[in-house]
Design a protein around this motif. Sequence first.
Motif, PDB file in Angstrom:
ATOM      1  N   ASN A 114       0.785  -1.236   0.000  1.00 21.49           N
ATOM      2  CA  ASN A 114       0.000   0.000   0.000  1.00 21.49           C
ATOM      3  C   ASN A 114       0.821   1.293   0.000  1.00 21.49           C
ATOM      4  N   LYS A 115       2.105   1.202   0.252  1.00 14.41           N
ATOM      5  CA  LYS A 115       2.957   2.401   0.234  1.00 14.41           C
ATOM      6  C   LYS A 115       3.921   2.370  -0.946  1.00 14.41           C
ATOM      7  N   ILE A 116       4.762   1.334  -0.970  1.00  7.74           N
ATOM      8  CA  ILE A 116       5.746   1.215  -2.048  1.00  7.74           C
ATOM      9  C   ILE A 116       5.071   0.749  -3.338  1.00  7.74           C
ATOM     10  N   GLY A 117       4.337  -0.354  -3.258  1.00  2.56           N
ATOM     11  CA  GLY A 117       3.640  -0.888  -4.419  1.00  2.56           C
ATOM     12  C   GLY A 117       4.442  -1.874  -5.247  1.00  2.56           C
ATOM     13  N   ALA A 118       5.738  -1.996  -4.979  1.00  2.00           N
ATOM     14  CA  ALA A 118       6.611  -2.861  -5.777  1.00  2.00           C
ATOM     15  C   ALA A 118       6.848  -4.176  -5.059  1.00  2.00           C
ATOM     16  N   LEU A 119       6.373  -5.264  -5.655  1.00 10.54           N
ATOM     17  CA  LEU A 119       6.602  -6.584  -5.075  1.00 10.54           C
ATOM     18  C   LEU A 119       7.950  -7.141  -5.504  1.00 10.54           C
ATOM     19  N   LYS A 120       8.363  -6.818  -6.725  1.00  8.93           N
ATOM     20  CA  LYS A 120       9.642  -7.281  -7.255  1.00  8.93           C
ATOM     21  C   LYS A 120      10.426  -6.115  -7.829  1.00  8.93           C
ATOM     22  N   LEU A 121      11.750  -6.191  -7.717  1.00 10.79           N
ATOM     23  CA  LEU A 121      12.635  -5.157  -8.238  1.00 10.79           C
ATOM     24  C   LEU A 121      13.647  -5.794  -9.184  1.00 10.79           C
ATOM     25  N   PRO A 122      13.502  -5.612 -10.500  1.00 11.49           N
ATOM     26  CA  PRO A 122      14.477  -6.159 -11.445  1.00 11.49           C
ATOM     27  C   PRO A 122      15.876  -5.607 -11.161  1.00 11.49           C
ATOM     28  N   GLN A 123      16.878  -6.466 -11.305  1.00 11.53           N
ATOM     29  CA  GLN A 123      18.252  -6.076 -11.016  1.00 11.53           C
ATOM     30  C   GLN A 123      19.169  -6.504 -12.163  1.00 11.53           C
ATOM     31  N   LYS A 124      19.962  -5.569 -12.666  1.00 11.18           N
ATOM     32  CA  LYS A 124      20.938  -5.892 -13.704  1.00 11.18           C
ATOM     33  C   LYS A 124      22.020  -6.800 -13.131  1.00 11.18           C
TER      34      LYS A 124
ATOM     35  N   PHE B 179       6.714  16.992  -2.137  1.00 12.18           N
ATOM     36  CA  PHE B 179       6.994  17.726  -3.375  1.00 12.18           C
ATOM     37  C   PHE B 179       6.078  17.258  -4.503  1.00 12.18           C
ATOM     38  N   ALA B 180       5.984  15.931  -4.682  1.00 10.81           N
ATOM     39  CA  ALA B 180       5.158  15.389  -5.758  1.00 10.81           C
ATOM     40  C   ALA B 180       3.686  15.703  -5.536  1.00 10.81           C
ATOM     41  N   ALA B 181       3.215  15.517  -4.296  1.00 13.11           N
ATOM     42  CA  ALA B 181       1.811  15.762  -3.990  1.00 13.11           C
ATOM     43  C   ALA B 181       1.426  17.226  -4.205  1.00 13.11           C
ATOM     44  N   LYS B 182       2.380  18.119  -4.006  1.00 14.30           N
ATOM     45  CA  LYS B 182       2.106  19.559  -4.129  1.00 14.30           C
ATOM     46  C   LYS B 182       2.172  20.052  -5.573  1.00 14.30           C
ATOM     47  N   ASN B 183       3.078  19.486  -6.389  1.00 11.01           N
ATOM     48  CA  ASN B 183       3.380  20.083  -7.690  1.00 11.01           C
ATOM     49  C   ASN B 183       2.820  19.366  -8.913  1.00 11.01           C
ATOM     50  N   VAL B 184       2.612  18.057  -8.838  1.00 10.83           N
ATOM     51  CA  VAL B 184       2.262  17.316 -10.051  1.00 10.83           C
ATOM     52  C   VAL B 184       0.846  17.620 -10.530  1.00 10.83           C
TER      53      VAL B 184
ATOM     54  N   GLY C  21       6.567   6.741  -9.085  1.00 12.98           N
ATOM     55  CA  GLY C  21       7.490   6.961  -7.973  1.00 12.98           C
ATOM     56  C   GLY C  21       7.259   5.969  -6.844  1.00 12.98           C
ATOM     57  N   SER C  22       6.005   5.722  -6.550  1.00 15.35           N
ATOM     58  CA  SER C  22       5.571   4.718  -5.581  1.00 15.35           C
ATOM     59  C   SER C  22       4.057   4.633  -5.708  1.00 15.35           C
ATOM     60  N   TYR C  23       3.475   3.579  -5.147  1.00 19.49           N
ATOM     61  CA  TYR C  23       2.017   3.466  -5.176  1.00 19.49           C
ATOM     62  C   TYR C  23       1.382   4.657  -4.464  1.00 19.49           C
ATOM     63  N   ALA C  24       1.967   5.050  -3.327  1.00 15.61           N
ATOM     64  CA  ALA C  24       1.397   6.138  -2.533  1.00 15.61           C
ATOM     65  C   ALA C  24       1.417   7.459  -3.282  1.00 15.61           C
ATOM     66  N   VAL C  25       2.488   7.718  -4.054  1.00 11.98           N
ATOM     67  CA  VAL C  25       2.586   8.974  -4.797  1.00 11.98           C
ATOM     68  C   VAL C  25       1.539   9.029  -5.901  1.00 11.98           C
ATOM     69  N   VAL C  26       1.433   7.968  -6.686  1.00 11.63           N
ATOM     70  CA  VAL C  26       0.445   7.943  -7.768  1.00 11.63           C
ATOM     71  C   VAL C  26      -0.963   8.083  -7.193  1.00 11.63           C
TER      72      VAL C  26
ATOM     73  N   ALA D 280      -1.840   9.578  -4.393  1.00  9.14           N
ATOM     74  CA  ALA D 280      -2.047  10.942  -3.889  1.00  9.14           C
ATOM     75  C   ALA D 280      -2.359  11.910  -5.026  1.00  9.14           C
ATOM     76  N   VAL D 281      -1.662  11.792  -6.135  1.00 10.78           N
ATOM     77  CA  VAL D 281      -1.914  12.675  -7.278  1.00 10.78           C
ATOM     78  C   VAL D 281      -3.285  12.386  -7.882  1.00 10.78           C
ATOM     79  N   SER D 282      -3.619  11.115  -8.024  1.00  8.39           N
ATOM     80  CA  SER D 282      -4.895  10.751  -8.659  1.00  8.39           C
ATOM     81  C   SER D 282      -6.094  11.262  -7.866  1.00  8.39           C
ATOM     82  N   ARG D 283      -5.935  11.398  -6.553  1.00  5.35           N
ATOM     83  CA  ARG D 283      -7.035  11.879  -5.717  1.00  5.35           C
ATOM     84  C   ARG D 283      -7.443  13.308  -6.056  1.00  5.35           C
ATOM     85  N   ARG D 284      -6.567  14.042  -6.724  1.00  2.00           N
ATOM     86  CA  ARG D 284      -6.876  15.416  -7.119  1.00  2.00           C
ATOM     87  C   ARG D 284      -7.751  15.458  -8.372  1.00  2.00           C
ATOM     88  N   PHE D 285      -8.024  14.290  -8.938  1.00  2.00           N
ATOM     89  CA  PHE D 285      -8.825  14.194 -10.160  1.00  2.00           C
ATOM     90  C   PHE D 285      -9.960  13.196  -9.903  1.00  2.00           C
ATOM     91  N   LYS D 286     -10.865  13.565  -9.042  1.00  2.00           N
ATOM     92  CA  LYS D 286     -11.857  12.640  -8.513  1.00  2.00           C
ATOM     93  C   LYS D 286     -12.671  11.952  -9.599  1.00  2.00           C
TER      94      LYS D 286
END
Length: 310
Positions: free
Chosen positions: A34-44, A208-213, A239-244, A246-252
């Motif tokens: 619910n915060k990060i949103g990433a279950l797996k992280l690809p690694q080179k 920053f993201a929540a304020k500007n995007v 950026g993270s599940y939480a960031v996306v 937060a921004v989407s909530r501004r577009f109900k």
Amino acid sequence: MIGIGNIASFIPLDSLDNLERIGGFGETSDFIINKIGALKLPQKGQLEETSDLAVKAVEELFRRSRGLDKNHIDALVIVTQNGDGEGLPHTAAIVQEKLGLPRSVAAFDVSLGCSGYVYALHILKGFMESAGLKNGILVTADPYSKIVDPSDKNTSLLFGDAATATWLTDSADWEIGPALFGTDGKGEEALKKSGSYLTMNGRQVFDFAAKNVAPSIKALLEKAVIAENEIDAFCIHQGSYAVVDAVSRRFKENRDKFLRDIENTGNTVSSSIPLLLENHVLGSDFKKVIISGFGVGFSWATALLTKNVN
């Protein structure tokens, strides 16, 4: 007019499992989901360089794109802040050699992070149009695994490696439309490389993201004289599940149009937007799409993509 012809990507097969790792950071699976949103992280791979990821993405682009030939490439731009070695020479020159592109190609790097794809689309588009060029390739390749401290919860659970390649051409399906850009250097300390590792103040970056995007998106809609409900999809930096969220909530009324695709890739820096476009936009029935990147700097950029219907 120069636009987007096609997009391809390379995502490493090896990955880190965040749900297996989370206990070592004193958090629960709820934090990951619910915060990060990433279950797996690809690694080179340890021996893979930034240029190697870039080459694999471009090779995939050649395989998928009818009429695209390496001998016809006029320009190559690499978006990265983690180039090969110590950063000299520029990664685009290394990629040009590895791919066997013509010596006549214009090749240069753009040193931007999560806003880099939107910036570089307009940089390369303007460069090609002013010079009369027909085929350019925009690569995003910024493997943060090079600079992430495995013991740092703020960064180790967030960033995944990936590379994308976008074909810009004068006979394209997607038009690169108006854009807005922004910079706030006061955010320098919030996300930076200190010594060998990346440091991040997660709360400051989130604020920053929540304020500007959202204001940037709304301002672009006004500039383009387009209503919010005319947009088919919003492809913002993952950026993270939480960031996306937060921004989407501004577009109900259009919140469900914000695409989410971080679960199996994590935050891939400048590659997150083209990955969204590749996986969810190209080949769809969408006609108008907003893209918005934001992050290190602080830097942000928002643009409109319009599908040609001719």
